[in-house]
Design an enzyme around this catalytic site. Sequence first.
Site, short mmCIF file in Angstrom:
data_model
loop_
_atom_site.label_atom_id
_atom_site.label_comp_id
_atom_site.label_asym_id
_atom_site.label_seq_id
_atom_site.Cartn_x
_atom_site.Cartn_y
_atom_site.Cartn_z
N ILE A 1 7.24 31.15 -23.02
CA ILE A 1 7.54 32.36 -22.24
C ILE A 1 8.54 33.26 -22.96
CG2 ILE A 1 9.49 31.47 -20.86
CD1 ILE A 1 7.97 32.62 -18.39
N ARG B 1 1.54 29.10 -24.24
CA ARG B 1 2.45 29.96 -25.00
C ARG B 1 3.85 29.93 -24.38
NH1 ARG B 1 -0.70 32.31 -28.69
NH2 ARG B 1 -2.91 32.44 -28.09
N HIS C 1 7.92 17.85 -25.45
CA HIS C 1 7.12 18.97 -25.93
C HIS C 1 7.42 19.24 -27.39
CE1 HIS C 1 10.90 20.65 -24.40
NE2 HIS C 1 10.76 21.61 -25.29
N MET C 2 6.38 19.71 -28.08
CA MET C 2 6.48 20.08 -29.48
C MET C 2 6.30 21.59 -29.57
SD MET C 2 3.86 18.81 -32.45
CE MET C 2 4.55 17.18 -32.63
N HIS C 3 7.22 22.26 -30.27
CA HIS C 3 7.08 23.70 -30.52
C HIS C 3 6.21 23.88 -31.77
CE1 HIS C 3 10.64 25.05 -28.00
NE2 HIS C 3 10.90 23.77 -28.14
N GLU D 1 16.20 21.99 -23.57
CA GLU D 1 16.38 22.64 -22.26
C GLU D 1 15.52 21.99 -21.19
OE1 GLU D 1 15.36 26.75 -22.74
OE2 GLU D 1 16.97 27.11 -24.19
N VAL D 2 14.30 21.62 -21.56
CA VAL D 2 13.36 21.06 -20.58
C VAL D 2 13.14 19.59 -20.94
CG1 VAL D 2 11.06 21.23 -19.57
CG2 VAL D 2 12.26 23.32 -20.29
N ASN E 1 12.90 19.11 -29.93
CA ASN E 1 14.33 18.96 -29.65
C ASN E 1 14.54 17.72 -28.80
OD1 ASN E 1 15.25 21.35 -30.96
ND2 ASN E 1 14.44 22.57 -29.26
#
Length: 115
Positions: free
Chosen positions: A30, A28, A99-101, A94-95, A86
Site C-alpha cells: 500500500i 501490492r 511476508h517477503m517484500h 511492522e506486521v 524483516n
Amino acid sequence: MTTIFAQIVRGEIPADIIYQDDLVTAFRDIHPLAPVHILIVSNEVIPTVNDLTIEDEQVAGRMMLVAKKIAEQEGVAESGYRLLINCRDHAGQEVYHLHMHLLGGRPLGPMLARQ
Ligand code: AMP
C-alpha cells in the site's frame, strides 16, 4: 490470531491481489518504496521467521518460487530485484505475519545505509 494480512488473504479487506494459491498470497504494498513493491505472505499466520518450523518448509519454499514467478511477470527478472524479510524490532517489522517484500523497477542502492 488474526492480522491485517490474514484479513486480506480471506478477502475481508481490499488489496491489489496479484497471485493466490493454497499456501501464499501476493499483493501490492500500500506504500510502495519502488515501482514494483509486492508482498508475498503466508496464508496462515506465522508471526515471524523465528516461528517457522519444519512443517512450514513448503510454505517457505513456495514464497521464494512465487517471488521468482512474479518478478518475471512484473518485468524485473532481468534488471534485478530484492527479496527482503524483516524479523522483529531491529529489522523494523511492522506486521507480525510472515511476508517477503519483492522490490524492483529501479536501482535499489546498497542493502543497508552505512552508519
Ligand atoms: P514490514 O515492515 O516488513 O512488516 O512491512 C509491512 C508492509 O506492509 C509495509 O511495507 C506496509 O506498507 C505494508 N502494508 C501495511 N498494510 C497494508 C495493506 N493493507 N495493504 C498492503 N500493504 C500493506
